[in-house]
Design an enzyme around this catalytic site. Structure first.
Site, mmCIF file in Angstrom:
data_model
loop_
_atom_site.group_PDB
_atom_site.id
_atom_site.type_symbol
_atom_site.label_atom_id
_atom_site.label_comp_id
_atom_site.label_asym_id
_atom_site.label_seq_id
_atom_site.Cartn_x
_atom_site.Cartn_y
_atom_site.Cartn_z
ATOM 1 N N HIS A 12 11.115 -60.895 -3.352
ATOM 2 C CA HIS A 12 10.920 -62.219 -3.945
ATOM 3 C C HIS A 12 10.123 -63.077 -2.978
ATOM 4 O O HIS A 12 9.911 -62.713 -1.824
ATOM 5 C CB HIS A 12 12.253 -62.888 -4.298
ATOM 6 C CG HIS A 12 13.156 -63.096 -3.119
ATOM 7 N ND1 HIS A 12 12.924 -64.054 -2.150
ATOM 8 C CD2 HIS A 12 14.295 -62.461 -2.740
ATOM 9 C CE1 HIS A 12 13.883 -64.008 -1.236
ATOM 10 N NE2 HIS A 12 14.723 -63.043 -1.569
ATOM 11 N N ASP B 95 30.710 -49.007 -3.031
ATOM 12 C CA ASP B 95 31.032 -48.403 -1.740
ATOM 13 C C ASP B 95 32.101 -49.241 -1.034
ATOM 14 O O ASP B 95 31.868 -50.385 -0.648
ATOM 15 C CB ASP B 95 29.761 -48.331 -0.882
ATOM 16 C CG ASP B 95 29.918 -47.415 0.302
ATOM 17 O OD1 ASP B 95 30.745 -47.719 1.179
ATOM 18 O OD2 ASP B 95 29.211 -46.378 0.346
ATOM 19 N N SER C 251 18.044 -59.036 0.922
ATOM 20 C CA SER C 251 16.922 -59.027 -0.012
ATOM 21 C C SER C 251 15.852 -58.063 0.464
ATOM 22 O O SER C 251 15.394 -58.150 1.605
ATOM 23 C CB SER C 251 16.317 -60.430 -0.138
ATOM 24 O OG SER C 251 17.216 -61.319 -0.725
#
Length: 308
Positions: free
Chosen positions: A136, A255, A270
């Protein structure tokens, strides 16, 4: 904080021909962008009638061009007048204002000539050495917009510790720069699809390239995310993809080791690559604040549409 037209080809072509094979990464990086011009990052009251506003870009001081904080400091030391003229760019319009000389130094804490943060590098193309990261756009939180920039640098970072995510309170990675003054790559683009440039660190280009998946070939079910939460040791963690759309997909972290250590997804993750059945599916872009084990990702071939 850093926490997002090519013609669609037949579903089999990219995966089978392996034309867009990429090396998945997952290391933590620091990103620094050199701003186009020194920029005010807070509103500053000059007198009863005038404010410098967050986002104002400094053009000149006494008609001498300002390109950096160093320029500001140098020129302000050589001013003999009681007032100086400061020219700024605001909303694409130039404005000039007279400012008392004794205020020049006090304004410095409210001006920056770069912006920086941490994130995760997603991939490198073994043919071009071009990397993609974050998934992003970098938006400067203090000026609330993507910063105009002249260029930038990425540095390899190590995770010193983490602040765990809890519902309603996003956690984050606390990083330290692993190699002081050594750049891992440059930054050429900051788009809605991520940060892109040339990877210069040869040690990060040694992995195996794997085929990329189109969004239509990403399936609901098991997958893995690759990220570093301790030092720069990239590990694989289990996730489940729960919804797939044309330009995004959603997943939950399954997990238990990762959930125990981080609470789920952290700011700074990110760009962490997601792999499904040995093929490159995408990269993490967002977390759900109220439910940090749930997140969103950008399909890798959507991320590769990097040109704005």
């Amino acid at each position: 904080m850093f926490l997002g037209f090519l013609l669609l080809l037949p579903a089999y072509s990219l995966a089978e021909k392996n034309d867009n094979a990429l090396i998945p990464l997952g290391q933590s990086i620091g990103v620094q962008l050199k701003l186009e011009k020194p920029t005010f990052v807070h509103d500053v009251l000059i007198n009863d009638k005038w404010w410098f506003k967050s986002g104002d870009q400094v053009i000149s001081l006494n008609e001498k061009t300002i390109g950096s904080i160093a320029d500001w400091k140098k020129l302000s030391k050589n001013v003999n007048e009681e007032q100086v003229s400061i020219e700024i760019l605001r909303e694409n319009k130039r404005k000039s204002v007279l400012v008392s000389t004794d205020k020049l130094e006090s304004m410095l804490p409210f001006i920056r000539d770069h912006t920086e943060g941490i994130g995760t590098i997603t991939y490198v193309d073994p043919k071009t050495k071009e990397y993609g990261a974050l998934g992003h756009q970098i938006v400067d939180q203090q000026i609330s917009q993507p910063p105009p920039f002249l260029g930038g640098t990425i540095f390899l970072s190590e995770i010193a510790r983490i602040h765990k995510s809890t519902p309603g309170n996003p956690g984050y990675k606390i990083a330290k720069q692993a190699a002081v003054h050594v750049q891992a790559g440059n930054v050429k683009q900051n788009t809605v699809y991520g940060v892109f440039g040339e990877l210069l660190e040869s040690d990060m280009q040694q992995g195996d390239a794997i085929p990329t998946l189109t969004a239509r070939n990403i399936k609901k079910g098991n997958a893995e995310l690759f990220t570093a939460i301790d030092g720069n040791d990239v590990q694989a963690y289990d996730i489940e993809i729960i919804k797939v759309e044309e330009t995004t997909f959603q997943f939950i972290v399954t997990d238990q080791e990762l959930i125990k250590k981080t609470g789920g997804i952290l700011q700074g993750m990110s760009g962490s690559p997601i792999i499904q059945n040995g093929k490159f599916a995408g990269a993490i872009t967002h977390m759900v604040v109220d439910n940090p084990v749930k997140g969103a990702a950008i399909p890798i071939q959507e991320m590769m549409k990097k040109h704005p």
